[in-house]
Design a protein around this motif. Structure first.
Motif, PDB file in Angstrom:
ATOM      1  N   TYR A 131      21.463  15.970 -39.290  1.00 52.00           N
ATOM      2  CA  TYR A 131      21.656  14.700 -38.593  1.00 52.00           C
ATOM      3  C   TYR A 131      20.294  14.176 -38.127  1.00 52.00           C
TER       4      TYR A 131
ATOM      5  N   SER B 196      29.180  13.046 -49.181  1.00 48.24           N
ATOM      6  CA  SER B 196      27.740  13.331 -49.129  1.00 48.24           C
ATOM      7  C   SER B 196      27.161  12.963 -47.764  1.00 48.24           C
ATOM      8  N   ARG B 197      27.548  11.784 -47.260  1.00 49.78           N
ATOM      9  CA  ARG B 197      27.055  11.366 -45.935  1.00 49.78           C
ATOM     10  C   ARG B 197      27.583  12.296 -44.843  1.00 49.78           C
TER      11      ARG B 197
ATOM     12  N   SER C 162      29.334   8.659 -40.313  1.00 51.64           N
ATOM     13  CA  SER C 162      29.207   8.770 -41.765  1.00 51.64           C
ATOM     14  C   SER C 162      29.833   7.587 -42.503  1.00 51.64           C
TER      15      SER C 162
ATOM     16  N   GLY D  35      25.695  15.561 -44.966  1.00 51.38           N
ATOM     17  CA  GLY D  35      24.339  15.331 -44.474  1.00 51.38           C
ATOM     18  C   GLY D  35      24.267  15.238 -42.967  1.00 51.38           C
ATOM     19  N   ASN D  36      25.234  14.542 -42.354  1.00 46.03           N
ATOM     20  CA  ASN D  36      25.214  14.376 -40.900  1.00 46.03           C
ATOM     21  C   ASN D  36      25.594  15.655 -40.161  1.00 46.03           C
TER      22      ASN D  36
END
Length: 407
Positions: free
Chosen positions: A333, A324-325, A307, A328-329
């Motif tokens: 992913y 946020s990253r 991330s 999301g992952n």
């Protein structure tokens, strides 16, 4: 010719072929097997332990055969999972139920199932010719002819029980598809099923061996989500496997994108959790704030790295973009499928003899009377958990019932 004439010829001495033959006494039956010994693929089923069927309600089984479960309904109802177990229990085999309803012989040995089938065939007077591959089939004047290296054999009834194309080292090389086409049938293009996926730029390869229970995996093609599946996920050195991948492999293609939810929490829930953890323990490093994400520590540490969060970053330093990253992952992913495992590693074959050309109540051809297609040669493939062997026994049972009627 008379010494090579039988009532019924079965091509393939796998579970479907042997079980069908065992039900046909006193019919004169010849089973042709290309390998030196019968049942080679059966012996590796369930890693040699033979996951013979599933313990669930048979009415739900049709949900476990991709898009073609409805075809199997008559077979499953005629010879359900309970009948499979009763049959083999009558031959001295006891069973145990393991994780997720999988049923195995108590010995955890596929040899016991094969021995029971061979004994049953012997009692039925079945003649089995091993190392005798069928080379060509034809139909003329009410008789099927099967040409082999050792001569041509004839019968009024022919059963294709050759399996698909998976694990070709066991003899499953798609011969039955060629024979079916020679007798007028159409074949849906065979492709691997119950196969692992190999991914491009596999950044989690160092985590090989980690299993994620209840992962969610969605499959995207051309920017559109095709479907989502839930189940156990296994990270491998080349990509991903485990039931959630294997069961969905029949629909996957090279270039598809997988979006994997490693965490059981939804994105919104995880975002709230991370915000609260950063507020409560802002001096802790980010990877130490994620115990409630529900992932193994090694995976959590790698996701933090993936991330773009610098090592040593603490909660108070986590920016909105970083968070946020991270979310999301953990919850979507992205990986791209390089290819789906081929027939050498696939446990089953999708595709096969087209189902609209087969009578689902008898497994007899609608095109060639006296021709039967059973087991994996049909365009039916099941999920992991014993569903494919169940389909073999159920379709073989239906075929045997009809064959006894017409002979």
């Amino acid at each position: 010719m008379l010494d090579r004439q039988y009532d019924c010829i079965i091509i393939g001495a796998g579970p479907a072929g042997l079980f069908c033959a065992a039900q046909l006494a006193p019919v004169r039956v010849l089973v042709l097997e290309k390998m030196v010994l019968p049942g080679r693929k059966l012996l590796i089923a369930g890693s040699g332990q033979c996951n013979i069927t599933h313990a669930g309600d048979v009415k739900s089984f049709t949900e476990h055969y991709g898009d073609h479960g409805a075809f199997l309904r008559p077979a499953l109802m005629a010879f359900p999972n309970t009948s499979v177990l009763t049959y083999f229990e009558g031959r001295g085999i006891s069973f145990v139920e393991k994780e997720l309803g999988k049923v195995f012989p108590a010995s955890l040995s596929a040899d016991d199932i094969l021995d029971a089938l061979l004994d049953a065939c012997d009692e039925a007077g079945t003649e089995i010719l091993s190392y005798t591959p069928a080379e060509m089939v034809s139909f003329d004047d009410g008789m099927y002819a099967v040409k082999t290296l050792h001569g041509t054999y004839y019968a009024k009834v022919l059963v294709l029980a050759t399996g698909g194309k998976s694990y070709p080292q066991t003899g499953s090389m798609g011969d039955g598809f060629t024979f079916a086409e020679a007798l007028g049938h159409s074949v849906a293009e065979p492709h691997p099923s119950l196969a692992p996926v190999y991914v491009s730029d596999h950044r989690l390869a160092d985590l090989s061996g980690i299993s994620i229970p209840g992962a969610a995996v969605s499959v995207w093609r051309g920017g559109k989500k095709l479907f989502v599946r839930f189940g156990d996920l296994l990270i491998t050195r080349f990509g991903y496997s485990g039931p959630v991948i294997l069961d969905a492999a029949r629909w996957m293609r090279a270039g598809d994108q997988l979006r994997i939810a490693f965490s059981p929490k939804k994105a919104e829930e995880l975002d709230v959790l991370i915000r609260a953890a950063c507020t409560a323990s802002g001096t802790k490093q980010v990877q130490n704030l994620l115990d409630d994400a529900g992932c193994p520590d090694r995976l959590t540490k790698q996701i933090v790295k993936e991330s773009g969060i610098p090592e040593g970053t603490v909660g108070a330093q986590l920016t909105a973009a970083m968070r946020s990253r991270l979310v999301g992952n953990f919850t979507a992913y992205p990986v791209e499928i390089d290819h789906v495992g081929d027939f050498r590693v696939a446990m089953a074959t999708a595709g096969g003899v087209m189902l609209d050309e087969i009578n689902k109540k008898t497994c007899e051809s609608k095109i060639a009377p006296g021709l039967f297609c059973i087991g994996e040669v049909l365009d039916v493939d099941g999920d992991t958990g014993g569903y494919n062997l169940q389909a073999c026994f159920s379709t073989a049972f239906l075929a045997a019932q009809r064959i006894r009627q017409i002979l």
